[in-house]
Design a protein around this motif. Structure first.
Motif, mmCIF file in Angstrom:
data_model
loop_
_atom_site.group_PDB
_atom_site.id
_atom_site.type_symbol
_atom_site.label_atom_id
_atom_site.label_comp_id
_atom_site.label_asym_id
_atom_site.label_seq_id
_atom_site.Cartn_x
_atom_site.Cartn_y
_atom_site.Cartn_z
ATOM 1 N N THR A 75 0.863 -1.177 0.000
ATOM 2 C CA THR A 75 0.000 0.000 0.000
ATOM 3 C C THR A 75 0.899 1.227 0.000
ATOM 4 O OG1 THR A 75 -1.620 -1.201 1.343
ATOM 5 C CG2 THR A 75 -1.934 1.179 1.115
ATOM 6 N N SER A 76 0.555 2.229 -0.839
ATOM 7 C CA SER A 76 1.387 3.428 -0.913
ATOM 8 C C SER A 76 0.529 4.664 -1.188
ATOM 9 C CB SER A 76 2.434 3.260 -2.007
ATOM 10 O OG SER A 76 3.230 4.417 -2.134
ATOM 11 N N ASP A 77 1.109 5.841 -0.960
ATOM 12 C CA ASP A 77 0.387 7.079 -1.241
ATOM 13 C C ASP A 77 0.836 7.706 -2.557
ATOM 14 O OD1 ASP A 77 2.906 7.783 -0.484
ATOM 15 O OD2 ASP A 77 2.306 9.323 0.968
ATOM 16 N N VAL A 78 1.726 7.021 -3.318
ATOM 17 C CA VAL A 78 2.154 7.504 -4.632
ATOM 18 C C VAL A 78 2.227 6.323 -5.603
ATOM 19 C CG1 VAL A 78 3.511 9.423 -3.703
ATOM 20 C CG2 VAL A 78 4.610 7.207 -4.120
ATOM 21 N N PRO A 79 1.988 6.580 -6.896
ATOM 22 C CA PRO A 79 2.179 5.514 -7.886
ATOM 23 C C PRO A 79 3.671 5.355 -8.191
ATOM 24 C CG PRO A 79 1.430 7.512 -8.972
ATOM 25 C CD PRO A 79 1.431 7.812 -7.499
ATOM 26 N N ASP A 80 4.165 4.171 -8.108
ATOM 27 C CA ASP A 80 5.582 3.941 -8.372
ATOM 28 C C ASP A 80 5.813 2.452 -8.567
ATOM 29 O OD1 ASP A 80 8.341 4.441 -8.655
ATOM 30 O OD2 ASP A 80 8.251 6.039 -7.162
ATOM 31 N N ALA A 81 7.059 2.073 -8.758
ATOM 32 C CA ALA A 81 7.417 0.674 -8.985
ATOM 33 C C ALA A 81 8.107 0.092 -7.764
ATOM 34 C CB ALA A 81 8.325 0.552 -10.203
ATOM 35 N N VAL A 82 7.883 -1.196 -7.545
ATOM 36 C CA VAL A 82 8.568 -1.945 -6.492
ATOM 37 C C VAL A 82 9.454 -2.972 -7.178
ATOM 38 C CG1 VAL A 82 8.317 -3.465 -4.494
ATOM 39 C CG2 VAL A 82 6.630 -1.653 -4.899
ATOM 40 N N GLN A 83 10.742 -2.927 -6.877
ATOM 41 C CA GLN A 83 11.686 -3.872 -7.481
ATOM 42 C C GLN A 83 12.366 -4.670 -6.387
ATOM 43 O OE1 GLN A 83 14.598 -2.114 -10.095
ATOM 44 N NE2 GLN A 83 15.188 -4.088 -10.978
ATOM 45 N N VAL A 84 12.406 -5.984 -6.570
ATOM 46 C CA VAL A 84 13.019 -6.875 -5.583
ATOM 47 C C VAL A 84 14.247 -7.541 -6.190
ATOM 48 C CG1 VAL A 84 12.724 -9.014 -4.271
ATOM 49 C CG2 VAL A 84 10.910 -7.292 -4.266
ATOM 50 N N PHE A 85 15.394 -7.369 -5.525
ATOM 51 C CA PHE A 85 16.642 -8.038 -5.890
ATOM 52 C C PHE A 85 16.873 -9.179 -4.899
ATOM 53 C CE2 PHE A 85 16.887 -3.790 -7.492
ATOM 54 C CZ PHE A 85 17.669 -3.827 -8.636
ATOM 55 N N TYR A 86 17.445 -10.285 -5.375
ATOM 56 C CA TYR A 86 17.717 -11.400 -4.464
ATOM 57 C C TYR A 86 19.075 -12.014 -4.775
ATOM 58 C CZ TYR A 86 16.441 -14.368 -8.434
ATOM 59 O OH TYR A 86 16.394 -14.978 -9.668
ATOM 60 N N GLY A 87 19.656 -12.639 -3.765
ATOM 61 C CA GLY A 87 20.940 -13.298 -3.927
ATOM 62 C C GLY A 87 21.326 -14.010 -2.649
ATOM 63 N N SER A 88 22.346 -14.857 -2.737
ATOM 64 C CA SER A 88 22.800 -15.560 -1.529
ATOM 65 C C SER A 88 23.420 -14.590 -0.545
ATOM 66 C CB SER A 88 23.810 -16.657 -1.904
ATOM 67 O OG SER A 88 24.881 -16.104 -2.659
ATOM 68 N N ASP A 89 23.988 -13.475 -1.055
ATOM 69 C CA ASP A 89 24.500 -12.398 -0.204
ATOM 70 C C ASP A 89 24.458 -11.103 -1.028
ATOM 71 O OD1 ASP A 89 26.813 -12.426 -1.920
ATOM 72 O OD2 ASP A 89 27.602 -14.082 -0.723
ATOM 73 N N GLU A 90 24.890 -10.022 -0.449
ATOM 74 C CA GLU A 90 24.800 -8.726 -1.132
ATOM 75 C C GLU A 90 25.630 -8.681 -2.414
ATOM 76 O OE1 GLU A 90 25.089 -4.989 0.850
ATOM 77 O OE2 GLU A 90 24.264 -5.787 2.722
ATOM 78 N N ALA A 91 26.718 -9.428 -2.444
ATOM 79 C CA ALA A 91 27.588 -9.417 -3.622
ATOM 80 C C ALA A 91 26.895 -10.010 -4.849
ATOM 81 C CB ALA A 91 28.871 -10.183 -3.322
ATOM 82 N N HIS A 92 25.863 -10.827 -4.624
ATOM 83 C CA HIS A 92 25.178 -11.489 -5.734
ATOM 84 C C HIS A 92 23.866 -10.807 -6.101
ATOM 85 C CE1 HIS A 92 27.980 -14.700 -4.492
ATOM 86 N NE2 HIS A 92 27.909 -15.072 -5.749
ATOM 87 N N LEU A 93 23.610 -9.610 -5.563
ATOM 88 C CA LEU A 93 22.433 -8.849 -5.969
ATOM 89 C C LEU A 93 22.729 -8.206 -7.320
ATOM 90 C CD1 LEU A 93 21.490 -7.063 -2.608
ATOM 91 C CD2 LEU A 93 20.495 -9.151 -3.565
ATOM 92 N N SER A 94 21.883 -8.443 -8.312
ATOM 93 C CA SER A 94 22.125 -7.883 -9.639
ATOM 94 C C SER A 94 20.800 -7.659 -10.355
ATOM 95 C CB SER A 94 22.998 -8.822 -10.478
ATOM 96 O OG SER A 94 22.299 -10.023 -10.755
ATOM 97 N N GLU A 95 20.856 -6.887 -11.425
ATOM 98 C CA GLU A 95 19.658 -6.589 -12.212
ATOM 99 C C GLU A 95 19.072 -7.868 -12.796
ATOM 100 O OE1 GLU A 95 16.991 -3.635 -13.164
ATOM 101 O OE2 GLU A 95 18.968 -3.232 -12.292
#
Length: 433
Positions: A41-61
């Motif tokens: 739920t939000s008060d502005v229209p926008d996009a939600v993007q979820v990044f995933y990985g085994s750790d932060e080093a593996h977060l990528s587009e």
């Protein structure tokens, strides 16, 4: 003839044995896809993007997906349930909440795998780090976020626990089933080929015996295609280059497409178009091979079975040029393919055999049904958009991916990209292979 057939039979048996050993010894990676679900739920229209990985080093587009929260959702104060694919080894999730001053409520977190739903709560919903967030509070399986208008990000330390265990067990069973089916298929084909070796091996032997004739005809076919024009064979390279430039301009300039899979869009585009150009040229020219060479077909002593192979090899000359061009573009952008590039030979062979099998049928049928040429043209025009060449497979829901993967050219196009820049071996996709 008999000696050559015996030699081919020995090669066939050895190939089957080697493939059996590779399949049995192959250790499959078990990392199935789950869905991270939560309501927004939000008060502005926008996009939600979820990044995933085994750790932060593996977060990528590449390991991310995007969902939108629309103006209509804002106007109605609607709570929207969103699903984001993640893998079972996910340890870190980053949630991006757009770039506006806004207030967000993220609630009802859960991992889902088929019929298993595992709620996420407790410490896993306490962000261990945030960026451009004025305030973030966690309570009752919900996170309330106040974004300051820059690039709001939340980092969550997550584990899928039971859902992951079930997913891994299921994937292990599927992997073994795929191995068994692959062994049955390979051994069945090898046994049938040996049992009916005179019929099955007749064509390969015939093509091998006429290899010099095939090469001479292929070179001549390539040269005479543009005979009479001032620029000659130069036109064979112009049309594909112009097509690439048009697509690049439309998507990069018109639609402002940015980097795809962590590579510039032009690299993503060209690496997908190169194999498609080959199969397109191959199919169009190969289908009409018997009609085009009717003056040879009418000669009793001429082996007409070599004509489809002539067209297949003739199209290879331009294809080899564009493979070299793709390597050059990769190097310009600092992408070094490395040892993975050698498997382009494998993917080219797979595409070659696939296309050759089709045109041996179509070139025979088109003699009696001339409309087939037009039908193939239409199929190829539509086909380029049914494969992720100008778009990404992640743009559609994961549950529909299997439909697109049924197309053999999906495997080839994806394989070329993995050879050029993704650095993934072909045997890492045992099911698709």
């Amino acid at each position: 003839m008999n000696k050559k057939m015996k030699l081919l039979a020995i090669v066939l048996v050895l190939a089957a044995v080697i493939l059996n050993i590779l399949i049995i010894c192959r250790k499959e990676s078990v990392n199935p896809t789950l869905n991270l679900c939560f309501s927004v739920t939000s008060d502005v229209p926008d996009a939600v993007q979820v990044f995933y990985g085994s750790d932060e080093a593996h977060l990528s587009e590449q390991n991310s997906s995007v969902k939108g929260y629309s103006e209509e959702d804002v106007a109605q104060g609607r709570t929207v349930e969103m699903e984001f694919p993640v893998t079972a080894d996910t340890g870190v999730v980053r949630i991006d909440l757009g770039s506006q001053e806004s207030s967000w409520v993220l609630s009802d977190f859960s991992f889902r795998y088929k019929d298993i739903v595992e709620p996420v709560s407790g410490d896993m919903l306490v962000p261990y780090r945030s960026q451009d967030v004025a305030d973030a509070e966690s309570s009752d399986n919900a996170i309330t976020v106040i974004a300051d208008g820059s690039d709001a990000q939340l980092y969550l330390n997550m584990s899928s626990q039971t859902a992951a265990a079930k997913a891994i067990k299921n994937k292990t069973m599927v992997n073994w089933l795929i191995k068994i089916l692959a062994l049955l298929l390979i051994d069945g084909v090898a046994a049938a080929a040996l049992l009916f070796r005179k019929k099955v091996l007749a064509l390969p032997v015939e093509l091998f015996e006429n290899r010099e004739l095939i090469m001479n005809l292929a070179k001549n076919d390539f040269k005479t295609r543009y005979a009479g024009s001032y620029l000659g064979i130069f036109w064979a390279f112009v049309q594909p280059v112009v097509t690439i430039l048009v697509y690049w301009f439309v998507f990069s300039v018109g639609f402002r497409s940015g980097a795809v899979s962590n590579v510039p869009f032009v690299v993503y585009l060209v690496s997908g178009l190169v194999p498609w150009f080959y199969i397109q040229e191959f199919m169009n020219s190969g289908t009409n091979a018997l009609i085009e060479y009717s003056f040879l077909v009418k000669k009793v002593v001429f082996k007409i079975s070599v004509l489809p192979m002539v067209k297949a090899i003739s199209a290879l000359f331009v294809h080899a040029f564009f493979i070299a061009i793709t390597f050059g573009i990769c190097l310009l952008y600092g992408i070094t393919p490395g040892i993975y590039a050698i498997q382009i030979v494998y993917y080219l062979f797979a595409m070659f055999v696939f296309g050759l099998g089709i045109i041996y049928g179509t070139c025979a049928v088109v003699i009696f049904f001339r409309d087939l040429s037009q039908i193939i043209n239409i199929v190829l025009q539509v086909g380029v958009w049914t494969i992720p060449i100008m778009w990404q497979i992640t743009m559609i829901p994961p549950k529909y991916h299997w439909i697109f993967k049924l197309n053999p050219m999906f495997y080839i196009v994806n394989g070329y990209r993995e050879s050029f820049y993704n650095r993934v071996w072909f045997f890492d996709h045992m099911g698709q292979t």
